[in-house]
Structures are given as structure tokens and as C-alpha cells.
Motif scaffolding. Structure first.
Motif, mmCIF file in Angstrom:
data_model
loop_
_atom_site.group_PDB
_atom_site.id
_atom_site.type_symbol
_atom_site.label_atom_id
_atom_site.label_comp_id
_atom_site.label_asym_id
_atom_site.label_seq_id
_atom_site.Cartn_x
_atom_site.Cartn_y
_atom_site.Cartn_z
ATOM 1 N N PRO A 1 0.839 -1.203 0.000
ATOM 2 C CA PRO A 1 0.000 0.000 0.000
ATOM 3 C C PRO A 1 0.874 1.253 0.000
ATOM 4 N N ILE A 2 0.416 2.299 -0.663
ATOM 5 C CA ILE A 2 1.191 3.533 -0.777
ATOM 6 C C ILE A 2 0.362 4.710 -0.266
ATOM 7 N N ILE A 3 0.960 5.500 0.605
ATOM 8 C CA ILE A 3 0.294 6.690 1.132
ATOM 9 C C ILE A 3 0.276 7.766 0.050
ATOM 10 N N VAL A 4 -0.905 8.216 -0.327
ATOM 11 C CA VAL A 4 -1.023 9.263 -1.346
ATOM 12 C C VAL A 4 -1.441 10.610 -0.756
ATOM 13 N N ILE A 5 -2.004 10.585 0.448
ATOM 14 C CA ILE A 5 -2.269 11.824 1.181
ATOM 15 C C ILE A 5 -1.789 11.619 2.615
ATOM 16 N N LYS A 6 -0.953 12.524 3.087
ATOM 17 C CA LYS A 6 -0.428 12.437 4.447
ATOM 18 C C LYS A 6 -0.663 13.770 5.149
ATOM 19 N N GLU A 7 -1.416 13.703 6.256
ATOM 20 C CA GLU A 7 -1.708 14.890 7.048
ATOM 21 C C GLU A 7 -2.258 16.029 6.187
ATOM 22 N N GLY A 8 -3.181 15.667 5.301
ATOM 23 C CA GLY A 8 -3.850 16.657 4.459
ATOM 24 C C GLY A 8 -3.059 17.128 3.270
ATOM 25 N N LYS A 9 -1.881 16.556 3.029
ATOM 26 C CA LYS A 9 -1.037 16.965 1.922
ATOM 27 C C LYS A 9 -0.912 15.825 0.908
ATOM 28 N N VAL A 10 -1.024 16.184 -0.372
ATOM 29 C CA VAL A 10 -0.904 15.196 -1.434
ATOM 30 C C VAL A 10 0.566 14.830 -1.624
ATOM 31 N N GLU B 1 2.827 13.872 -4.091
ATOM 32 C CA GLU B 1 2.831 13.815 -5.550
ATOM 33 C C GLU B 1 3.738 12.722 -6.106
ATOM 34 N N ASN B 2 4.848 12.432 -5.425
ATOM 35 C CA ASN B 2 5.715 11.341 -5.884
ATOM 36 C C ASN B 2 5.011 9.993 -5.760
ATOM 37 N N SER B 3 4.191 9.863 -4.727
ATOM 38 C CA SER B 3 3.411 8.637 -4.565
ATOM 39 C C SER B 3 2.373 8.507 -5.677
ATOM 40 N N LEU B 4 1.779 9.630 -6.065
ATOM 41 C CA LEU B 4 0.821 9.596 -7.177
ATOM 42 C C LEU B 4 1.493 9.098 -8.447
ATOM 43 N N ARG B 5 2.708 9.592 -8.692
ATOM 44 C CA ARG B 5 3.427 9.143 -9.886
ATOM 45 C C ARG B 5 3.738 7.651 -9.809
ATOM 46 N N ALA B 6 4.103 7.182 -8.625
ATOM 47 C CA ALA B 6 4.429 5.764 -8.457
ATOM 48 C C ALA B 6 3.213 4.873 -8.697
ATOM 49 N N THR B 7 2.033 5.372 -8.339
ATOM 50 C CA THR B 7 0.802 4.595 -8.529
ATOM 51 C C THR B 7 0.116 4.902 -9.855
ATOM 52 N N GLN B 8 0.679 5.857 -10.625
ATOM 53 C CA GLN B 8 0.121 6.274 -11.914
ATOM 54 C C GLN B 8 -1.288 6.835 -11.756
ATOM 55 N N LYS C 1 -8.783 18.645 1.834
ATOM 56 C CA LYS C 1 -8.512 19.264 3.132
ATOM 57 C C LYS C 1 -9.139 18.477 4.281
ATOM 58 N N ASP C 2 -10.190 17.710 4.008
ATOM 59 C CA ASP C 2 -10.868 16.929 5.044
ATOM 60 C C ASP C 2 -10.150 15.616 5.350
ATOM 61 N N VAL C 3 -9.170 15.249 4.519
ATOM 62 C CA VAL C 3 -8.542 13.927 4.609
ATOM 63 C C VAL C 3 -7.224 14.006 5.361
ATOM 64 N N HIS C 4 -7.105 13.240 6.427
ATOM 65 C CA HIS C 4 -5.856 13.159 7.191
ATOM 66 C C HIS C 4 -4.862 12.245 6.474
ATOM 67 N N TYR C 5 -5.300 11.020 6.192
ATOM 68 C CA TYR C 5 -4.477 10.070 5.440
ATOM 69 C C TYR C 5 -5.338 9.379 4.383
ATOM 70 N N ALA C 6 -4.724 9.090 3.248
ATOM 71 C CA ALA C 6 -5.358 8.256 2.223
ATOM 72 C C ALA C 6 -4.308 7.285 1.707
ATOM 73 N N ILE C 7 -4.676 6.023 1.642
ATOM 74 C CA ILE C 7 -3.736 4.974 1.254
ATOM 75 C C ILE C 7 -4.283 4.232 0.047
ATOM 76 N N PHE C 8 -3.465 4.156 -0.990
ATOM 77 C CA PHE C 8 -3.843 3.418 -2.198
ATOM 78 C C PHE C 8 -3.443 1.957 -2.015
ATOM 79 N N GLU C 9 -4.453 1.078 -1.898
ATOM 80 C CA GLU C 9 -4.208 -0.323 -1.595
ATOM 81 C C GLU C 9 -3.762 -1.096 -2.837
#
Length: 232
Positions: free
Chosen positions: A93-102, A104-111, A130-138
Motif C-alpha cells: 500500500p502507498i500513502i497518497v495523502i499524508k496529514e492533508g497533503k498530497v 505527488e511522488n506517490s501519485l506518480r508511483a501509482t500512476q 482538506k478533510d482527509v488526514h491520510y489516504a492509502i492506495f491499496e
């Protein structure tokens, strides 16, 4: 191939495919990985050939189906028993949002792009990053979202005093990867002068420094700078 032989092959293909699908378990559908996806396509193709291709003998067709099933079950066993091997076969799994921040390198890794990320968030019921603390791409391609505490369902905020009316119906993207979305700005009756002033107030001197920005429902600007190097 006459009709009776065709019906026989279809029946055999259906029965064998049904049995093998039960043996492989529900993970093939519920938690499909890259290998599961490839395996499902291959098994479906072999089953179709077994049903209608007279050049493929029934024995060889059943053997091919069984072989793919053995490989699939073996991969599932490896995934369960060996964590290091699972990282290679399934990924992590890759973290794509951490503490409300995107990230971007993770987005590129997950395409993933921002449109896809926002779409996945909306499917989870969150219309603003802004409402999201963490988001993980499974590894299954699903997005797991942990909102900030005050944005969780049935919190004290939900039971509190009714908030003031929103300036806009939903949060709207105005910058993506350093590029201003002038169409969205126009729809909000805003212009680049307003946007540049908001960036300046936040200490951002160049729009190229911004990875993503959106106007919140209350009219404030959420900004995510190009400042992360984290993939996991």
C-alpha cells in the motif's frame, strides 16, 4: 464440430471453471491484484477455447485450466506465508495523502492523477482533500481514507451548532501541478489576481511551486506545495 460436441465442451468448460473458481476462493474478486487480474483473463480465455475451439482437445483444455489454477493458488499461498515475497508479487500500500497533503511522488508511483484521486475520494464521501488526514492506495486498487477527527461521521461537530451557509456548493480545483485552471476560476466568479493574492498571503510567490490548490466551500484556498519526497 457438431452441435452435440459443442454442447458437451461448453458443459465441461462450465463445470471445470466453476469448480476451479471455488477452489481459488473469493479473493479473485474481492481483492484482485495484478496477478489475480492476469490469472482471471488467462483462465477465462482458456475456458472459452475449451468450449468452442475444436483444435484444443478437452484433455489439454482441462490440463491448461488446472495448471493456471495451481499457479494462482501457489501465488496466494506465497502471499500469505512470506511477507517479503508478497512485496514483490503483490506490492505494498502507498500513502497518497499524508496529514492533508498530497504526496505527488506517490501519485506518480501509482500512476494516479489528481482527477482520479478526487474521484476515488468522492466515492468515499469526501469532496475536499482538506478533510482527509491520510489516504492509502491499496494493492487491490481501492483507496482507504482516514479523515480528520472533526470530519468523521457522527462527531461532536455534526451535533453542534449549524454552520454558516457555504459560499460554494463543493470544493473546486483551481491549480493542478503548477497550472492554473482558469475555467474553474471563472465558474467561481474569481480571477487570477484573487488567486495570486491568496497564494502571496500563504507565502507562495510562484504558482509553479503549487502541486494542487482548491477553493473550499467557505471561500478559502487550500494549497498543497510541491515539497514531498515520500513514497511509503
Amino acid at each position: 464440430m457438431d452441435t452435440s460436441q459443442l454442447l458437451l465442451r461448453i458443459t465441461i468448460a462450465f463445470v471445470v471453471l466453476f469448480i476451479l473458481a471455488r477452489l481459488m476462493g473469493r479473493k479473485e474478486i474481492s481483492q484482485m491484484t495484478f496477478f489475480n487480474f492476469i490469472s482471471a483473463i488467462a483462465i477465462g480465455s482458456i475456458a472459452a477455447n475449451l468450449a468452442v475451439n475444436s483444435n484444443l482437445s478437452i484433455f489439454n483444455g482441462i490440463l491448461a485450466l488446472s495448471g493456471w489454477t495451481v499457479f494462482t493458488i501457489a501465488m496466494a499461498f506465497i502471499d500469505i506465508k512470506f511477507k517479503k515475497a508478497r512485496k514483490v508479487t503483490t506490492g505494498e500500500p502507498i500513502i497518497v495523502i499524508k496529514e492533508g497533503k498530497v504526496m505527488e511522488n506517490s501519485l506518480r508511483a501509482t500512476q494516479l492523477d489528481m482527477d482520479s484521486l478526487n474521484s476515488l475520494l468522492r466515492q468515499k464521501g469526501y469532496f475536499s482533500i482538506k478533510d482527509v488526514h491520510y489516504a492509502i492506495f491499496e494493492t487491490s486498487g481501492q483507496l482507504s481514507v482516514m479523515p480528520y477527527e472533526n470530519k468523521m461521521p457522527f462527531t461532536k461537530e455534526d451535533a453542534g451548532v449549524r454552520s454558516n451557509p457555504s459560499a460554494y456548493p463543493i470544493s473546486t480545483e483551481v491549480i493542478s501541478d503548477g497550472t492554473i485552471n482558469k475555467v474553474n476560476l471563472s465558474r467561481l466568479n474569481l480571477d487570477t489576481n484573487w488567486l495570486n493574492q491568496q497564494l502571496k498571503n500563504a507565502g507562495v510567490m510562484d504558482v509553479a511551486e503549487v502541486f494542487y490548490a482548491e477553493v473550499q466551500k467557505d471561500g478559502t484556498l487550500y494549497i498543497d506545495n510541491k515539497d514531498d519526497n515520500m513514497l511509503h
